[in-house]
Each structure stands twice: as structure tokens, then as C-alpha cells.
Motif scaffolding. Structure first.
Motif, mmCIF file in Angstrom:
data_model
loop_
_atom_site.group_PDB
_atom_site.id
_atom_site.type_symbol
_atom_site.label_atom_id
_atom_site.label_comp_id
_atom_site.label_asym_id
_atom_site.label_seq_id
_atom_site.Cartn_x
_atom_site.Cartn_y
_atom_site.Cartn_z
ATOM 1 N N ILE A 121 -1.296 3.730 0.104
ATOM 2 C CA ILE A 121 -2.505 3.355 -0.629
ATOM 3 C C ILE A 121 -3.651 4.325 -0.332
ATOM 4 O O ILE A 121 -3.651 5.020 0.679
ATOM 5 N N TYR A 131 -6.185 -2.281 -8.448
ATOM 6 C CA TYR A 131 -4.815 -2.437 -8.931
ATOM 7 C C TYR A 131 -4.664 -3.388 -10.115
ATOM 8 O O TYR A 131 -3.552 -3.538 -10.634
ATOM 9 N N THR A 162 -1.556 5.958 -10.393
ATOM 10 C CA THR A 162 -0.785 5.756 -9.175
ATOM 11 C C THR A 162 0.594 5.258 -9.584
ATOM 12 O O THR A 162 0.792 4.800 -10.712
ATOM 13 N N ASP A 177 0.633 -0.257 -9.306
ATOM 14 C CA ASP A 177 -0.524 -1.134 -9.530
ATOM 15 C C ASP A 177 0.068 -2.440 -10.061
ATOM 16 O O ASP A 177 1.287 -2.541 -10.273
ATOM 17 N N LEU A 185 2.168 -2.734 1.391
ATOM 18 C CA LEU A 185 1.102 -1.742 1.317
ATOM 19 C C LEU A 185 0.866 -1.186 2.720
ATOM 20 O O LEU A 185 0.807 -1.938 3.689
ATOM 21 N N LYS A 199 -8.139 0.518 5.785
ATOM 22 C CA LYS A 199 -7.000 0.191 4.918
ATOM 23 C C LYS A 199 -6.633 -1.287 5.028
ATOM 24 O O LYS A 199 -6.300 -1.917 4.008
ATOM 25 N N ILE A 216 -6.751 -3.884 1.662
ATOM 26 C CA ILE A 216 -5.676 -4.780 1.224
ATOM 27 C C ILE A 216 -6.179 -6.218 1.156
ATOM 28 O O ILE A 216 -5.902 -6.949 0.189
ATOM 29 N N ASP A 250 3.563 6.682 -4.022
ATOM 30 C CA ASP A 250 2.207 7.150 -3.702
ATOM 31 C C ASP A 250 2.147 7.806 -2.328
ATOM 32 O O ASP A 250 1.060 8.016 -1.782
#
Length: 425
Positions: free
Chosen positions: A45, A56, A62, A65, A79, A103, A107, A372
Motif C-alpha cells: 500500500i 480504495y 493500483t 482497490d 494490506l 501505514k 489501514i 502493488d
């Protein structure tokens, strides 16, 4: 061997005149794909895609999504809280921790603020089944590289409380916990396996209930990890080294030890790991087409070093021309390159699945994309094409029960067993 058995059964079916048609195989695959829980253990991500403005719920540039997950029938995406390897210093650890937390927060923002009606965070197998039954997508969290833990092992439990359910002790580069697979490439080693801190980290991960991921560490690190761990381990995104020799793939010795450990290897659809030579040939042929299309536009392609030296305005202009050249090249690559120099495909990816199923049993094999993060094979280049994996497995004779195990059953079993070990402690 499974492949020989399937070939014999197919020949027998043909003699009886009852081989299923392509349409029947397709329809069967569609039915199975709708019923099983499809789970991908590795999706990288970018926190910039987890904002109110860009997220997303939109069709992003990407591979994953929510729209693509719906189109391809992908139920669960792990993720990834990824941090690249840097210096083993307090400053390095502090920067890495800040990156990791950003990160984690991204999420949680997606699942709790941006789209809680469409996707929910799961931390148990029961969560996964409940959320899928409710018609929503599932997010889970894996930590790629324990480097952000620094030397403070209490952060392992912190990461667990933030939702992490697996973590690798290294990435591409030796960490404070152990040696990376990159030692095989450059011949430089730091610990000759695990460090003392790494051994303590394994015990702590067992205690709190985080699955140990052996995809990136060196073979020496992995073998020692599986010897020490009281719980099954996973390889979140690796394939079979016997099929393609790359340090990121697992050797037969590692795979057989993983079977003894009760773990699971999540076969990865990363072209360079599935068949690096085939992918290199395709890249070279595609690059030639791209350069020809760029020349028609009066546009000269340059390396990333030159691109980094450009001003923001120059870079934006360059990338716009590059994307135009790519768009123009795409149909030629499809009709010229893909015919004469085929890309690494879902079929090549499934060859790794077949090999590992034959070697260690279907109970120990799963599926991952590394979307990704460089992953993707022809016909599974983003989440919208997820069905093609199921279709390939049905064509190879896998049953619905086996496909359910590969897609999610095996991984969720390990998740449960790791938590049971933690509860017992």
C-alpha cells in the motif's frame, strides 16, 4: 504425483468421450469462485491512497482497490505495513517506526472512517467468515520487515494490538533480527542465521500470536526459525526454488521443514520469481516496442536516475509522454510480443502450486500476488482478474475443497493454530 494422476484421469475421460467442454469448465470455475473465500496474503500500500480525497473506494491506478476486488471476486486482502531496510541505529529505527505507524493508521482509516460499510478489518478466522457472509470485503494486516520494532520487543505486542497478524524478521537486507536472502546474492552475512535478538523475537511472536513470515530471510535464518518456533510459520509470498532458482523462493529443504512445522507457503505471482528468464525475454521485446512508439512521438526515454534529476514540471511532462507511448505500445505488445515471446502467465504460476502440492501436500500451499509491490502475471495482473486463478486450478483438476484450501483454508488454519499456541502460553 498429482500431475501424472490428473493426466491419466483426463486420458480415461477422453476415451469414454465424456471430457468436460471449455464452457463446462468455465461455469464450474465460476460456481466455485463464488463459493470459496479468496484470500491474498500480500498487497502493498501507499498511504497517499488512504485519504478522504483518494482512496480504495475509487478506481485507482493500483492493482488493488475495492472496485477491482469486487470485479475479480477477491474477498480478503492482507494490506502490508512495509518498511525498507536501513541502518541499524536508533535514528533508523525511529524513522522506520514512524513509517510503520503511518501505514497501520492508513489501514484503520480505510476500514473505520472511509469505507466501513464496504470493508472491515479482521484479526481472526471467525472475523473473516463473518465479514464475507455480510457481503463486505476483508482487510488484514501483515508487517513486512520487523526493522521498525528496533530493539524494543514490546512493539511486537503493540503491532499485534494494532491488528498485525504476521511479520517477517527481515526484508532485502540483514536486520537486527537475522540474515536476509540478499546475503546469497552478495555473499555478505551478518549473523549466519538468527541473531540473539531474533531468537527472542520468535519467542515473543509465539507468545502474542503473530504468524512468523519466512519469505524474505535467508535459508539459514528460516531453518533456525522453524526449529525454534512453537507455532506454525508462513511464507507470505514465495514460490518454489526447484521450479525457478531465485533466492526469494524456498528450497525443497525449507519446504519439507515447513511441512513438518505445520505451516503454509503462499505461492507468489511475481514474474521474476515464477520464471525470471522468461520474464526478462518478454521485457526486452516489450521495451523494443515501447522505444519504437516513443520515437514516433519524438520522445526519448531515459533512466530513472535522469528522471529524478528533472524539475517537477519536467518530470510531469516526461511521464505524460511516457504514458502515451505505453498506451500506443500496448496493442502491439499484445499482438506481437505476447504471441512470439509469451509473458509469464497464470499457467506458469500454477506450475509452482502443482510442484509444492506434490512435494509437501495441499494442506501447506496457498496463494498470494504481491500486487502493488511488483507482483502480477499475465491474466492475473490486478485484483479484477482474480477469477483466472480459480479457472486455471479447475482446468488442472483441483476440486472445490482443494481450491478452498489453497485460497484461504490453509492460511486461516495456521492463523488459528498460532493463536492457540499463544493462548496456551
Amino acid at each position: 504425483m498429482k500431475s501424472i494422476l490428473l493426466s491419466s484421469l483426463l486420458s480415461f475421460a477422453l476415451l469414454l468421450g465424456c471430457a468436460p467442454s471449455e464452457q463446462e469448465i468455465f461455469d464450474k470455475a465460476m460456481d466455485i469462485h463464488e463459493r470459496v473465500i479468496t484470500l491474498d496474503t500480500h498487497v502493498d500500500i501507499n498511504v497517499n491512497n488512504f485519504t478522504e480525497e483518494t482512496n480504495y473506494t475509487q478506481r485507482l491506478d493500483t492493482q488493488v482497490d475495492l472496485i477491482k476486488m469486487e470485479e475479480g471476486g477477491l474477498n480478503v486482502a492482507w494490506l502490508i505495513v512495509y518498511t525498507g531496510q536501513d541502518t541499524l541505529t536508533e535514528e533508523g529505527y525511529a524513522d522506520a517506526y514512524e513509517n510503520a505507524i503511518s501505514k497501520f493508521d492508513a489501514i484503520h482509516r480505510l476500514t473505520e472512517e472511509i469505507a466501513p460499510d464496504q470493508i472491515e478489518l479482521a484479526t481472526t478466522s471467525e472475523d473473516v467468515r463473518r465479514i464475507v457472509a455480510e457481503g463486505k470485503k476483508v482487510a488484514m494486516i501483515g508487517v513486512e520487515n520487523a526493522y521498525p520494532v528496533g530493539e524494543d520487543l514490546s512493539r511486537i505486542e503493540e503491532f499485534y494490538n494494532r491488528g498485525a497478524r504476521y511479520m517477517s524478521l527481515t526484508h532485502n537486507g540483514h536486520s537486527q533480527f537475522g540474515d536476509s536472502n540478499t546475503g546469497e546474492r552478495d555473499g555478505e552475512w551478518m549473523h549466519n542465521g538468527l541473531s540473539d535478538l531474533g531468537r527472542e523475537a520468535i519467542a515473543e511472536m509465539n507468545r502474542v500470536g503473530i504468524m512468523i513470515d519466512i519469505s524474505h530471510p535467508a535459508k539459514t535464518t528460516n531453518m533456525e526459525t522453524m526449529e525454534l518456533s512453537a507455532a506454525p510459520v508462513i511464507a507470505s509470498h514465495s514460490s518454489a526454488r526447484a521450479v525457478y532458482d531465485h533466492s526469494r523462493n524456498l528450497s525443497d529443504e525449507e519446504l519439507l521443514r515447513l511441512k513438518e512445522n505445520g505451516g503454509v507457503v503462499q505461492t507468489v505471482a511475481f514474474r521474476g520469481y515464477v520464471d525470471g528468464e522468461k520474464h526478462a525475454a518478454w521485457q526486452e521485446a516489450s521495451r523494443t516496442i515501447l522505444e519504437e512508439e516513443a520515437e514516433k512521438l519524438g520522445f526519448e526515454m531515459v533512466g530513472w536516475g535522469d528522471i529524478r534529476e528533472m524539475s517537477d514540471e519536467e518530470r510531469e511532462e516526461y511521464m505524460e509522454m511516457y504514458r502515451t507511448a505505453q498506451d500506443n505500445a500496448e496493442p502491439r505488445i499484445e499482438n506481437e510480443v505476447n504471441v512470439n515471446t509469451p509473458p509469464v502467465s497464470v499457467a506458469d504460476f500454477a506450475d509452482h502450486i502443482d510442484y509444492m502440492v506434490d512435494l509437501i501436500g495441499i494442506e501447506h500451499v496457498g496463494i498470494s500476488s504481491d500486487f502493488d509491490g511488483g507482483g502480477g502475471v499475465y491474466n492475473w495482473m490486478d485484483a479484477s482478474e482474480t477469477f483466472n486463478v480459480t479457472h486455471e486450478l479447475v482446468k488442472r483438476g483441483y476440486s472445490e475443497e482443494e481450491i478452498a484450501m489453497l485460497w484461504s483454508g490453509n492460511l486461516l488454519r495456521v492463523l488459528d493454530e498460532v493463536q492457540a499456541v499463544a493462548d496456551g502460553m
